[in-house]
Design an enzyme around this catalytic site. Structure first.
Site, PDB file in Angstrom:
ATOM      1  N   GLU A 179      16.093   1.872  -7.740  1.00  0.00           N
ATOM      2  CA  GLU A 179      15.866   3.194  -7.608  1.00  0.00           C
ATOM      3  C   GLU A 179      16.959   4.166  -7.924  1.00  0.00           C
ATOM      4  O   GLU A 179      16.717   5.058  -8.520  1.00  0.00           O
ATOM      5  CB  GLU A 179      15.469   3.374  -5.883  1.00  0.00           C
ATOM      6  CG  GLU A 179      15.194   4.696  -5.487  1.00  0.00           C
ATOM      7  CD  GLU A 179      13.657   4.803  -5.665  1.00  0.00           C
ATOM      8  OE1 GLU A 179      12.869   3.889  -5.800  1.00  0.00           O
ATOM      9  OE2 GLU A 179      13.367   5.999  -5.788  1.00  0.00           O
ATOM     10  N   ASP A 180      18.166   3.483  -7.906  1.00  0.00           N
ATOM     11  CA  ASP A 180      19.170   4.749  -7.960  1.00  0.00           C
ATOM     12  C   ASP A 180      20.099   4.137  -9.262  1.00  0.00           C
ATOM     13  O   ASP A 180      21.414   4.594  -9.107  1.00  0.00           O
ATOM     14  CB  ASP A 180      20.056   4.754  -6.811  1.00  0.00           C
ATOM     15  CG  ASP A 180      19.418   5.535  -5.714  1.00  0.00           C
ATOM     16  OD1 ASP A 180      18.431   6.453  -6.077  1.00  0.00           O
ATOM     17  OD2 ASP A 180      19.548   5.121  -4.348  1.00  0.00           O
TER      18      ASP A 180
END
Ligand code: MN
Length: 479
Positions: free
Chosen positions: A75-76
């Site tokens: 996700e990041d």
């Protein structure tokens, strides 16, 4: 966080030979999140490391702990699922991807939404460890929720109560549920929380004092009866469950007898019943308030004996009796299982198979529930065996049968959308309408307003009755 201390704590939870992989995962996460900070100002990687410690504390296996360390990587950061697969294999990758998909959901405070989420969570119970990581993630995030404005804070806190805490409860993880509720309640319902705290604080204090007085008395009573007491303590009812209970009881505090209960832990099942007998020999039980959750466990696996007695000075108090294993299971629930799988040493007493029985029972029970109970229905596992969950770009969830295509998805949303569909975007890639969907795909249907209607050759590709009858209906009208 001190890394030496971190590794020391993890080392206590898993087999030694898994430690190199843990170290590798930490190095990977440090690299992936390097330069990132959280809104709290700390280095981003501190967050996943705390998640790993929570998961270790819940006695989960090393794969789950590694996935916890890596849970925000897809996700990041710039790393992809493929990078994780190369380094850590397919199981860890499956878990991280599962957590990433759940992360895309946005809660909008609508019941329908909550239902979808609950369904989705349970659908993911093909590997329930995904949910464990998500619960740990939420537990850590709710602690730093004050960095957000009031609206966002409140939304996150309510979502925590309505979804995460109820799932923890459903999985028998009472301790986790309590922690989530304690942290979220004051943020979600600020005024109600303050008011409740003020109303009950005095009664709480009196009750605490009373329980302190009765504990030595009970301990002596049991010892004299030849019963070993592993532990005896007062357990204060958490404010949020009191809040919910009061709503059921017309806000009448005097009707609640377990504000502070006495919890007695003994070595085995036989001692539980012996203790109950000894206590009833001394104090009169309230009629109809004896509950044998050992003979008939709660659906989430909870086992204990409960009884309300007229105790010292004839004051009513609830007594809970359980053995050490029930105590452990009541706190950690389903999470307790993986530990035994990996370490291969079930705690003495009950074989692993027995331990799993309640999970099996839970599934059986859900199967047998009446359909009119909407909440329960949302949690039924069997219904979702052959279902997949597809996301709209807005984060809504549509459930479809396995092998469903983009066409089924379109018709599920609206007949018009199906009839005018021209292409599908699956995970941002243009695809055929007849393409099969996979659990967790994000799908967008591209319409062609000039299109007259569906094609006959779509028929072999649709799985749902809804799509089939819409297409057939349109074709019939044309003739
Ligand atoms: Mn996270």
């Amino acid at each position: 966080m001190d890394r030496i201390e971190f590794f020391r704590q993890i080392e206590q939870a898993i087999p030694r030979d898994r430690m190199p992989d843990i170290e590798k995962a930490v190095a990977f996460a440090e690299k992936a999140h390097s330069g990132h900070r959280r809104l709290t100002g700390e280095e981003y990687v501190e967050h996943p490391l705390r998640i790993a410690l929570i998961l270790a504390d819940w006695k989960l296996d090393s794969e789950t702990i590694i996935a916890g360390i890596l849970h925000d990587v897809i996700e990041d950061s710039d790393f992809q699922a493929e990078d994780i697969r190369k380094e850590f294999g397919k199981n860890v990758t499956f878990l991280v991807e599962g957590v990433t998909k759940l992360g895309r959901l946005v809660y909008q405070g609508r019941e329908r939404y909550a239902e979808s989420l609950r369904k989705l969570f349970i659908a993911m119970s093909s590997d329930v460890r995904v949910i464990m990581i998500k619960l740990a993630d939420r537990l850590d995030n709710i602690k730093t929720v004050s960095v957000f404005n009031k609206e966002k804070r409140t939304r996150i806190a309510r979502e925590t109560l309505e979804i995460y805490a109820s799932i923890a409860n459903r999985l028998g993880m009472g301790e986790v549920r309590g922690q989530l509720e304690d942290l979220a309640f004051p943020i979600a319902f600020e005024k109600d929380y303050q008011r409740l705290k003020e109303t009950v604080s005095e009664t709480y204090e009196q009750q605490q004092k009373y329980v302190k007085k009765i504990i030595p008395y009970l301990k002596k009573l049991l010892n004299d009866a030849g019963i070993t007491v592993v532990d005896i303590h007062g357990r204060a009812k958490k404010l949020y469950s009191l809040y919910k209970k009061l709503q059921k009881y017309d806000h009448d505090l005097s009707r609640i007898h377990d504000l502070v209960a006495v919890r007695i832990v003994v070595p085995d099942v036989a001692s539980c019943y012996m203790a109950l007998g000894a206590i009833h020999g001394e104090f009169t039980p309230i009629k109809g308030r004896i509950k044998d959750y050992i003979a008939q466990p709660k659906p989430n696996g909870y086992r204990s004996l409960h009884t309300d007695i007229f105790g010292l000075d004839n004051k009513i108090v609830e007594i809970q009796i359980r053995d050490s294993e029930m105590h452990h299971a009541a706190e950690y629930g389903i999470a307790a299982h993986w530990h035994y799988v990996e370490t291969g040493k079930p705690k003495k007493g009950t074989p692993v198979k027995k331990r799993l029985e309640w999970i099996h029972d839970l599934i059986q029970w859900q199967k047998s529930m009446q359909d009119n109970d909407k909440y329960i229905q949302g949690l039924r596992i069997d219904v979702f065996r052959n279902r997949i969950f597809i996301f709209t770009p807005g984060g809504d969830v549509i459930d479809l049968p396995e092998n469903a295509t983009a066409l089924d998805f379109a018709y599920e949303i609206h007949t018009d959308l199906g009839n005018h569909a021209s292409q599908a975007k699956i995970n941002e890639k243009i695809s055929k309408l007849t393409a099969s969907l996979q659990n967790g795909d994000i799908v967008e249907i591209i319409e062609d307003k000039h299109r007259k209607g569906p094609a006959r050759d779509w028929l072999p590709f649709v799985q749902t009755e809804k799509a089939r009858s819409a297409i057939n209906g349109w074709l019939r009208k044309q003739q």
